[in-house]
Design a protein around this motif. Structure first.
Motif, mmCIF file in Angstrom:
data_model
loop_
_atom_site.group_PDB
_atom_site.id
_atom_site.type_symbol
_atom_site.label_atom_id
_atom_site.label_comp_id
_atom_site.label_asym_id
_atom_site.label_seq_id
_atom_site.Cartn_x
_atom_site.Cartn_y
_atom_site.Cartn_z
ATOM 1 N N ASN A 191 -3.813 -14.595 -9.169
ATOM 2 C CA ASN A 191 -4.303 -15.577 -8.199
ATOM 3 C C ASN A 191 -3.318 -15.789 -7.056
ATOM 4 O O ASN A 191 -3.694 -16.275 -5.978
ATOM 5 C CB ASN A 191 -4.555 -16.931 -8.889
ATOM 6 N N ASN A 192 -2.060 -15.419 -7.287
ATOM 7 C CA ASN A 192 -1.029 -15.610 -6.264
ATOM 8 C C ASN A 192 -0.967 -14.463 -5.261
ATOM 9 O O ASN A 192 -0.246 -14.548 -4.269
ATOM 10 C CB ASN A 192 0.342 -15.773 -6.928
ATOM 11 N N LEU A 193 -1.704 -13.386 -5.522
ATOM 12 C CA LEU A 193 -1.707 -12.239 -4.619
ATOM 13 C C LEU A 193 -2.525 -12.535 -3.367
ATOM 14 O O LEU A 193 -3.581 -13.178 -3.438
ATOM 15 C CB LEU A 193 -2.291 -11.012 -5.322
ATOM 16 N N GLU A 196 -4.489 -8.678 0.946
ATOM 17 C CA GLU A 196 -3.939 -7.334 1.143
ATOM 18 C C GLU A 196 -3.225 -6.843 -0.112
ATOM 19 O O GLU A 196 -3.337 -5.662 -0.495
ATOM 20 C CB GLU A 196 -2.974 -7.344 2.331
ATOM 21 N N GLN A 197 -2.501 -7.730 -0.782
ATOM 22 C CA GLN A 197 -1.777 -7.357 -2.000
ATOM 23 C C GLN A 197 -2.732 -6.983 -3.129
ATOM 24 O O GLN A 197 -2.417 -6.125 -3.953
ATOM 25 C CB GLN A 197 -0.856 -8.496 -2.426
ATOM 26 N N LYS A 198 -3.896 -7.615 -3.158
ATOM 27 C CA LYS A 198 -4.889 -7.289 -4.191
ATOM 28 C C LYS A 198 -5.412 -5.863 -4.041
ATOM 29 O O LYS A 198 -5.886 -5.258 -5.009
ATOM 30 C CB LYS A 198 -6.036 -8.295 -4.151
ATOM 31 N N LYS A 199 -5.331 -5.316 -2.832
ATOM 32 C CA LYS A 199 -5.730 -3.927 -2.615
ATOM 33 C C LYS A 199 -4.652 -2.971 -3.123
ATOM 34 O O LYS A 199 -4.947 -1.856 -3.548
ATOM 35 C CB LYS A 199 -5.976 -3.680 -1.123
ATOM 36 N N ILE A 200 -3.407 -3.424 -3.057
ATOM 37 C CA ILE A 200 -2.273 -2.575 -3.453
ATOM 38 C C ILE A 200 -2.011 -2.653 -4.955
ATOM 39 O O ILE A 200 -1.646 -1.657 -5.590
ATOM 40 C CB ILE A 200 -1.009 -2.999 -2.682
ATOM 41 N N ALA A 201 -2.203 -3.832 -5.555
ATOM 42 C CA ALA A 201 -1.829 -4.092 -6.948
ATOM 43 C C ALA A 201 -2.359 -3.060 -7.954
ATOM 44 O O ALA A 201 -1.637 -2.691 -8.887
ATOM 45 C CB ALA A 201 -2.274 -5.495 -7.344
ATOM 46 N N PRO A 202 -3.608 -2.561 -7.813
ATOM 47 C CA PRO A 202 -4.109 -1.593 -8.807
ATOM 48 C C PRO A 202 -3.306 -0.308 -8.886
ATOM 49 O O PRO A 202 -3.394 0.419 -9.877
ATOM 50 C CB PRO A 202 -5.543 -1.304 -8.318
ATOM 51 N N TYR A 203 -2.507 -0.008 -7.852
ATOM 52 C CA TYR A 203 -1.724 1.223 -7.878
ATOM 53 C C TYR A 203 -0.661 1.205 -8.971
ATOM 54 O O TYR A 203 -0.200 2.268 -9.403
ATOM 55 C CB TYR A 203 -1.067 1.472 -6.517
ATOM 56 N N LEU A 204 -0.267 0.034 -9.425
ATOM 57 C CA LEU A 204 0.716 -0.010 -10.508
ATOM 58 C C LEU A 204 0.179 0.733 -11.726
ATOM 59 O O LEU A 204 0.870 1.597 -12.292
ATOM 60 C CB LEU A 204 1.045 -1.466 -10.871
ATOM 61 N N TYR A 205 -1.048 0.427 -12.125
ATOM 62 C CA TYR A 205 -1.610 1.096 -13.306
ATOM 63 C C TYR A 205 -1.985 2.546 -12.998
ATOM 64 O O TYR A 205 -1.847 3.417 -13.859
ATOM 65 C CB TYR A 205 -2.819 0.329 -13.826
ATOM 66 N N ALA A 266 6.183 -1.417 -17.558
ATOM 67 C CA ALA A 266 6.423 -1.588 -16.130
ATOM 68 C C ALA A 266 6.327 -3.047 -15.731
ATOM 69 O O ALA A 266 5.476 -3.791 -16.229
ATOM 70 C CB ALA A 266 5.418 -0.770 -15.320
ATOM 71 N N SER A 267 7.204 -3.447 -14.850
ATOM 72 C CA SER A 267 7.076 -4.736 -14.163
ATOM 73 C C SER A 267 7.589 -4.534 -12.749
ATOM 74 O O SER A 267 8.601 -3.864 -12.535
ATOM 75 C CB SER A 267 7.844 -5.843 -14.883
ATOM 76 N N ALA A 268 6.861 -5.105 -11.792
ATOM 77 C CA ALA A 268 7.225 -4.911 -10.394
ATOM 78 C C ALA A 268 6.740 -6.098 -9.576
ATOM 79 O O ALA A 268 5.705 -6.705 -9.883
ATOM 80 C CB ALA A 268 6.621 -3.614 -9.867
ATOM 81 N N TRP A 269 7.504 -6.404 -8.562
ATOM 82 C CA TRP A 269 7.140 -7.489 -7.652
ATOM 83 C C TRP A 269 6.269 -6.940 -6.533
ATOM 84 O O TRP A 269 6.523 -5.867 -5.987
ATOM 85 C CB TRP A 269 8.391 -8.111 -7.041
ATOM 86 N N LEU A 270 5.233 -7.697 -6.219
ATOM 87 C CA LEU A 270 4.414 -7.433 -5.041
ATOM 88 C C LEU A 270 4.405 -8.746 -4.263
ATOM 89 O O LEU A 270 3.726 -9.702 -4.648
ATOM 90 C CB LEU A 270 2.997 -7.017 -5.453
ATOM 91 N N GLY A 271 5.224 -8.799 -3.235
ATOM 92 C CA GLY A 271 5.437 -10.082 -2.577
ATOM 93 C C GLY A 271 6.157 -11.024 -3.520
ATOM 94 O O GLY A 271 7.192 -10.687 -4.103
ATOM 95 N N LYS A 272 5.589 -12.203 -3.753
ATOM 96 C CA LYS A 272 6.202 -13.207 -4.627
ATOM 97 C C LYS A 272 5.638 -13.156 -6.047
ATOM 98 O O LYS A 272 5.958 -14.010 -6.877
ATOM 99 C CB LYS A 272 5.989 -14.602 -4.040
ATOM 100 N N THR A 273 4.799 -12.155 -6.320
ATOM 101 C CA THR A 273 4.121 -12.074 -7.619
ATOM 102 C C THR A 273 4.689 -10.932 -8.454
ATOM 103 O O THR A 273 4.790 -9.798 -7.984
ATOM 104 C CB THR A 273 2.605 -11.857 -7.432
ATOM 105 N N ARG A 274 5.046 -11.256 -9.677
ATOM 106 C CA ARG A 274 5.590 -10.252 -10.601
ATOM 107 C C ARG A 274 4.474 -9.772 -11.515
ATOM 108 O O ARG A 274 3.905 -10.549 -12.285
ATOM 109 C CB ARG A 274 6.733 -10.853 -11.421
#
Length: 282
Positions: A191-193, A196-205, A266-274
């Motif tokens: 919810n904190n993404l 734009e970050q929500k478009k990028i976040a799936p790349y982690l998996y 894996a854990s990674a920050w995307l902006g302020k969201t881990r």
């Protein structure tokens, strides 16, 4: 559905339930419920007669005060979800009832080695907070079953170890990670993404999946090269990497040729969201 706010009231209710020989299932949460929690609750109904969902934002497991303050609090929505799905008891205690003498004076429970590695290095004291609150809930409720998602793999392994080593007569049931269609693991932190970050976040998996395929086809001996390539791909997408490597599923040591079961954590920050995620390889 019963809404119970205090330890004493819940304890009395549990004693009555025990007399009727009902089996009890517990789903511990910090609220802000999503489809992953709902799937856990539906799974629990296949095992237990009485379903209890606890909602407690546990300050002991936060090493960042701002993170604790910003954690989403959605009591009304959570209450409605649990009532609609047919949960028997919602346990919603306050901090003073759980920690009457304050957190610093609280007796704690800790699983030594597993709590200090991987996520434990990045978040000192986090797992001590998790195992302490889980132990308290287990002691208060004495469930027959307790249910956890596999997204938090290290947490799940630690809780299984806790149950085994402290001789709790509780069966731990896990549920595979629930994902959106794009592969993003469900989490309250999503919810904190930003949009734009929500478009990028799936790349982690997606990159975790590619890494898994490379490990299977190129063998574990090439681990460092494969991991370096994957880390670089994540950085190019805009992630700030905290953890990304291959571990032994039983010990959480970095994997070796001797490891019979391995997992990418894996854990990674995307902006302020881990964001955290994982994938078992074999």
């Amino acid at each position: 559905m019963y809404l119970i706010r205090t330890v004493n009231a819940l304890h009395k209710k549990i004693q009555l339930l025990k007399k009727t020989k009902n089996t009890i299932g517990l789903i511990p949460t910090m609220g802000n419920l999503h489809d992953g929690h709902i799937k856990l609750i539906l799974l629990s109904k296949k095992y237990a007669d009485i379903i209890i969902v606890s909602i407690f934002i546990n300050p002991m497991q936060f090493n960042n005060l701002l993170d604790l303050q910003n954690y989403p609090k959605t009591f009304k929505e959570d209450y409605q979800i649990l009532q609609n799905i047919g949960v028997n008891i919602m346990f919603f205690p306050n901090v003073n009832d759980i920690y009457p003498n304050g957190i610093k004076n609280q007796t704690f429970v800790e699983v030594p080695k597993l709590s200090k590695v991987v996520e434990g290095q990045s978040r000192p004291g986090h797992f001590k907070g998790v195992t302490t609150i889980i132990s308290k809930l287990f002691n208060i409720i004495q469930p027959n079953f307790s249910f956890f998602g596999e997204k938090d793999y290290q947490q799940l392994l630690i809780i299984k170890t806790l149950v085994k080593e402290l001789n709790y007569m509780i069966k731990i049931i896990s549920l595979p990670t629930i994902r959106l269609k794009n592969g993003l693991a469900l989490s309250s932190r999503n919810n904190n993404l930003t949009v734009e970050q929500k478009k990028i976040a799936p790349y982690l998996y997606k990159i975790i999946q590619k890494t898994s395929k490379k490990i299977i086809t190129q063998n574990i001996e090439n681990r460092k090269k494969i991991i370096d390539e994957s880390r670089f791909s994540l950085i190019k997408k805009g992630f700030l990497i905290d953890i990304f490597d291959i571990y032994d599923r039983n010990t959480l040591n970095l994997s070796s040729e001797k490891s019979k079961k391995i997992i990418i954590l894996a854990s990674a920050w995307l902006g302020k969201t881990r964001l955290i995620d994982n994938k078992k390889i074999f």
